[in-house]
Design an enzyme around this catalytic site. Structure first.
Site, PDB file in Angstrom:
ATOM      1  CE  LYS A 217      -1.841   2.867   2.819  1.00 21.44           C
ATOM      2  NZ  LYS A 217      -1.928   4.009   1.922  1.00 21.44           N
TER       3      LYS A 217
ATOM      4  CD  GLU B 191      10.054  12.833  11.804  1.00 23.81           C
ATOM      5  OE1 GLU B 191       8.946  12.335  12.057  1.00 23.81           O
ATOM      6  OE2 GLU B 191      10.958  12.225  11.193  1.00 23.81           O
TER       7      GLU B 191
ATOM      8  CB  CYS C 103      12.713   8.960   8.785  1.00 26.43           C
ATOM      9  SG  CYS C 103      13.328   7.795   7.581  1.00 26.43           S
TER      10      CYS C 103
ATOM     11  CD  GLU D 101      13.109   0.800   9.540  1.00 22.84           C
ATOM     12  OE1 GLU D 101      13.612   1.737  10.186  1.00 22.84           O
ATOM     13  OE2 GLU D 101      13.589  -0.343   9.494  1.00 22.84           O
TER      14      GLU D 101
END
Ligand code: NDP
Length: 450
Positions: free
Chosen positions: A153, A352, A262, A228
């Site tokens: 997906k 983040e 990331c 992750e």
């Protein structure tokens, strides 16, 4: 309801697609389940040949795939080409890994003990929008190499390259049903994959928040998960480092992919004695980053992925940052390269941002650097710049992240393991390590007694 896919550099629609729902997800899982017995029975040499053919097809279609990715994500074309190059490398690597992923023979009394690496079955792969094709390949390569079948997906914002890859997968001769690509919402298709009783594992890349819900949802069927997740990585620059080199490289470690990475080294920690000089060099280097049309060969940074994401990123920046770059006029979700001076506990140094915003933080000594670097719920990546080799090793061992680089900001390669510690997730992608995440060890004792 259909899905309109947008080019973030122009804000114009570039495709309209049907959205899959729960029914289509169940059908894709059933198709992967039906294809599994025959796929796991394909000989290792033939499976390797098919993956090699796929790698060759990615190489043949590299320019087309790079242009799709560049248009859909807003990536500079030069960067997109590099990413597609890595996709081919990943399939080459896992083609070669198939007959090198051994079991063991273990000394036992009364017989022989052997271990086998068994595939898991149907695996669900959920991929984000920042590196759509790359991250899909990091999961597809080892999953297929180990003999699993797949439902993939992609993120709704960036499904186009995965759909083209699905065509190349069939063209390579990988049988129908082995890889099924579904375009649909994470909260519908993704959630169904996570809870589906016939899915053995979820390989997920995305936010820590959704990662948490994947873990919760997977608990119902004791699914394996690889996560992750986010990061807030530290780029630690000691006063004895080659400051010119470190400062010239630092902008690309944050502003590459417009900071939507990331691994972005978005906290730049600099030892006090070198702070002013480094800040001066960093501002100059950041001013040189070429922001503009992703189709232009010289462009180094494109727009953000969406208008909504641009608003989120803007919410992190104070009125008077240390530096704010330029952006093109006109439509597109542009955001300038931004440098902010911060203290370790500030929001900008803790959360983040996932945009082109870096926090510059001073530190006193080695212990202070390690303390600040580890003062984060995340633990994905990072860099250490120093001319003292012993210190580089001490700090590398002390920093709580899964991936690090010394006198470099480069730490992602097809053949080396990648993944996080703490709330950046667990499990490893890439390299031989990823083969362990897509297989299970079976232990068999064979009696030799008469
Ligand atoms: P998400 O975590 O929401 O999306 C990642 C993937 O998960 C997408 O394919 C998404 O589908 C899917 N998904 C969403 N909800 C669910 C669910 N309930 N169950 C299963 N799958 C789901 O990331 P966002 O795109 O919203 O980005 C938000 C933030 O996450 C970023 O700002 C950044 O901080 C972080 N992030 C980190 C990434 C990384 O590489 N570690 C990558 C992307 C984001 P869909 O989007 O199609 O609905």
């Amino acid at each position: 309801m259909s899905l309109v896919v947008v080019n973030p550099a122009t804000a114009e629609p570039i495709a309209e697609l049907e959205r899959a729902g729960v029914e289509e997800t169940d059908a894709a899982v059933a198709s992967a389940k039906a294809a599994y017995p025959a796929w796991r029975a394909v000989s290792p040499q033939d499976r390797a040949r098919l993956l090699r053919r796929l790698a060759a097809l990615v190489e043949e279609h590299a320019e087309e795939l790079a242009r799709i990715e560049s248009q859909n994500v807003g990536k500079p074309i030069a960067g997109a080409r590099g990413e597609v190059g890595m996709v081919a490398q990943v399939f080459h690597f896992y083609a070669g890994a198939i007959d090198k992923h051994y079991g063991e023979t273990i000394p036992v009394a009364g017989g022989v003990d052997v271990t086998f690496r068994e595939p898991l079955g149907v695996v669900g792969l959920i991929v984000p929008w920042n590196f759509p094709l790359n991250i899909a390949s990091w999961k597809l390569g080892p999953a297929l190499a180990c003999g699993n079948t797949v439902v993939l997906k992609p993120a709704e914002l960036t499904p186009l390259s995965a759909l083209r890859l699905a065509e190349l997968i069939l063209e390579a001769g990988i049988p129908e049903g082995v890889v099924n690509v579904l375009v649909g919402k994470g909260s519908v298709v993704g959630q169904r994959l996570v809870e589906h009783p016939d899915v053995a594992k979820i390989g997920f890349t995305g936010s820590t928040e959704v990662g948490r819900s994947v873990m919760e949802g997977a608990a119902g069927t004791i699914k394996r998960v690889t996560l992750e997740l986010g990061g807030k990585s530290a780029n630690v620059v000691f006063a004895d480092a080659d400051l010119e080199r470190a400062a010239a490289a630092a902008p690309y470690a944050v502003f590459d992919n417009a900071g939507q990475d990331c691994c972005a080294r978005s906290r730049i920690l600099v030892q006090r004695g070198a702070y002013d000089r480094f800040a001066e060099l960093l501002v100059a280097a950041t001013g040189n980053v070429r922001v503009g049309d992703p189709a232009d060969e010289a462009t180094e940074m494109g727009p953000l992925i969406s208008a909504a994401h641009r608003e989120t990123v803007a919410g992190f920046v104070p009125d008077e940052p240390l530096f704010r770059g330029d952006v093109p006029d006109g439509p597109g979700f542009w955001f300038p390269c931004t440098l902010v001076e911060a203290a370790p506990a500030d929001r900008i140094a803790q959360e983040e941002v996932f945009g082109p915003v870096a926090a510059l933080i001073p530190f006193d000594d080695e212990a202070d650097a390690v303390r600040i670097a580890n003062d984060s719920p995340y633990g994905l990546s990072g860099s250490i710049w120093t001319r003292d080799g012993a210190r580089a090793l001490r700090v590398a061992r002390a920093v709580e992240t899964g991936v690090l680089s010394v006198n470099s900001n480069s730490s992602v390669r097809a053949h080396t393991p990648f993944g996080g510690m703490k709330q950046s997730g667990f499990g490893r992608e890439l390299g031989m390590e990823a083969m362990n995440g897509y297989s299970e060890v079976k232990n068999v004792f064979i009696s030799t007694e008469v």
